[in-house]
Design a protein around this motif. Structure first.
Motif, mmCIF file in Angstrom:
data_model
loop_
_atom_site.group_PDB
_atom_site.id
_atom_site.type_symbol
_atom_site.label_atom_id
_atom_site.label_comp_id
_atom_site.label_asym_id
_atom_site.label_seq_id
_atom_site.Cartn_x
_atom_site.Cartn_y
_atom_site.Cartn_z
ATOM 1 N N THR A 87 -9.929 -2.356 -10.384
ATOM 2 C CA THR A 87 -11.201 -2.518 -9.708
ATOM 3 C C THR A 87 -11.995 -1.237 -9.774
ATOM 4 O OG1 THR A 87 -10.253 -1.829 -7.606
ATOM 5 C CG2 THR A 87 -10.255 -4.189 -8.071
ATOM 6 N N VAL A 88 -13.258 -1.378 -9.556
ATOM 7 C CA VAL A 88 -14.112 -0.204 -9.435
ATOM 8 C C VAL A 88 -13.873 0.368 -8.048
ATOM 9 C CG1 VAL A 88 -15.829 -1.061 -11.050
ATOM 10 C CG2 VAL A 88 -16.045 -1.602 -8.634
ATOM 11 N N PRO A 89 -14.233 1.609 -7.843
ATOM 12 C CA PRO A 89 -14.025 2.166 -6.498
ATOM 13 C C PRO A 89 -14.691 1.302 -5.428
ATOM 14 C CG PRO A 89 -14.698 3.875 -8.030
ATOM 15 C CD PRO A 89 -14.814 2.575 -8.758
ATOM 16 N N MET A 90 -14.047 1.235 -4.317
ATOM 17 C CA MET A 90 -14.529 0.417 -3.211
ATOM 18 C C MET A 90 -15.807 1.042 -2.646
ATOM 19 S SD MET A 90 -12.455 -0.586 0.264
ATOM 20 C CE MET A 90 -11.041 -1.056 -0.688
ATOM 21 N N PRO A 91 -16.834 0.232 -2.417
ATOM 22 C CA PRO A 91 -18.056 0.767 -1.804
ATOM 23 C C PRO A 91 -17.749 1.366 -0.433
ATOM 24 C CG PRO A 91 -18.423 -1.445 -2.666
ATOM 25 C CD PRO A 91 -16.958 -1.173 -2.765
ATOM 26 N N ASP A 92 -18.490 2.413 -0.097
ATOM 27 C CA ASP A 92 -18.250 3.131 1.162
ATOM 28 C C ASP A 92 -18.335 2.232 2.385
ATOM 29 O OD1 ASP A 92 -17.790 5.512 -0.118
ATOM 30 O OD2 ASP A 92 -19.858 6.243 0.105
ATOM 31 N N TYR A 93 -19.294 1.292 2.398
ATOM 32 C CA TYR A 93 -19.440 0.451 3.589
ATOM 33 C C TYR A 93 -18.224 -0.462 3.782
ATOM 34 C CZ TYR A 93 -20.811 -3.603 0.737
ATOM 35 O OH TYR A 93 -20.833 -4.636 -0.152
ATOM 36 N N LEU B 67 -12.987 -1.410 6.540
ATOM 37 C CA LEU B 67 -11.530 -1.516 6.413
ATOM 38 C C LEU B 67 -10.841 -0.499 7.320
ATOM 39 C CD1 LEU B 67 -9.193 -2.876 4.888
ATOM 40 C CD2 LEU B 67 -9.439 -1.139 3.124
ATOM 41 N N GLN B 68 -11.356 0.710 7.358
ATOM 42 C CA GLN B 68 -10.755 1.738 8.215
ATOM 43 C C GLN B 68 -10.975 1.420 9.690
ATOM 44 O OE1 GLN B 68 -12.705 5.122 6.439
ATOM 45 N NE2 GLN B 68 -10.913 5.621 5.180
ATOM 46 N N SER B 69 -12.088 0.792 10.033
ATOM 47 C CA SER B 69 -12.318 0.421 11.434
ATOM 48 C C SER B 69 -11.351 -0.655 11.899
ATOM 49 C CB SER B 69 -13.753 -0.055 11.637
ATOM 50 O OG SER B 69 -13.941 -1.354 11.115
#
Length: 116
Positions: free
Chosen positions: A96-102, A107-109
């Motif tokens: 996959t391409v890098p995960m978008p920041d948003y 995901l971290q939340s």
């Protein structure tokens, strides 16, 4: 539970609580109806625990083991955890391409994505 088991249980309770009567046929019938689908050993264990800790005699509801039911919150939490697992598995198993920041922040939340 059989009628004899209910009577035995009620006699046990009456030995601990002097004001608990077993002589009323209607009372025995009601207890039998309420406890008929319960396992005798489970109910007896609940009765012993109740008698060890409570000042007043139990009612049938005190002797029926509680079935754990999931709340709406529990269902939502389970769905979030499953989504997190699926997303991590997808990310690990696919190029996959890098995960978008948003998405990473979301995901971290939810408690994951620390290793990404």
């Amino acid at each position: 539970m059989e009628r004899a088991d209910v009577i035995s249980l009620m006699k046990f309770i009456s030995l601990v609580y002097q004001n608990f009567e077993v002589n009323d046929p209607a009372k025995i019938q009601v207890w039998e109806m309420l406890l008929k689908d319960e396992d005798y050993n489970d109910v007896q264990r609940m009765a012993v625990d109740h008698c060890k800790t409570e000042k007043f005699p139990p009612v049938p509801a005190d002797l029926i083991p509680k079935k754990h039911s999931m709340t709406v919150y529990d269902h939502q939490q389970l769905e979030r955890e499953q989504d997190l697992i699926e997303l991590q598995e997808y990310h690990e198993n696919n190029k996959t391409v890098p995960m978008p920041d948003y998405i990473l922040k979301e995901l971290q939340s939810m408690g994951g994505g620390d290793d990404l």
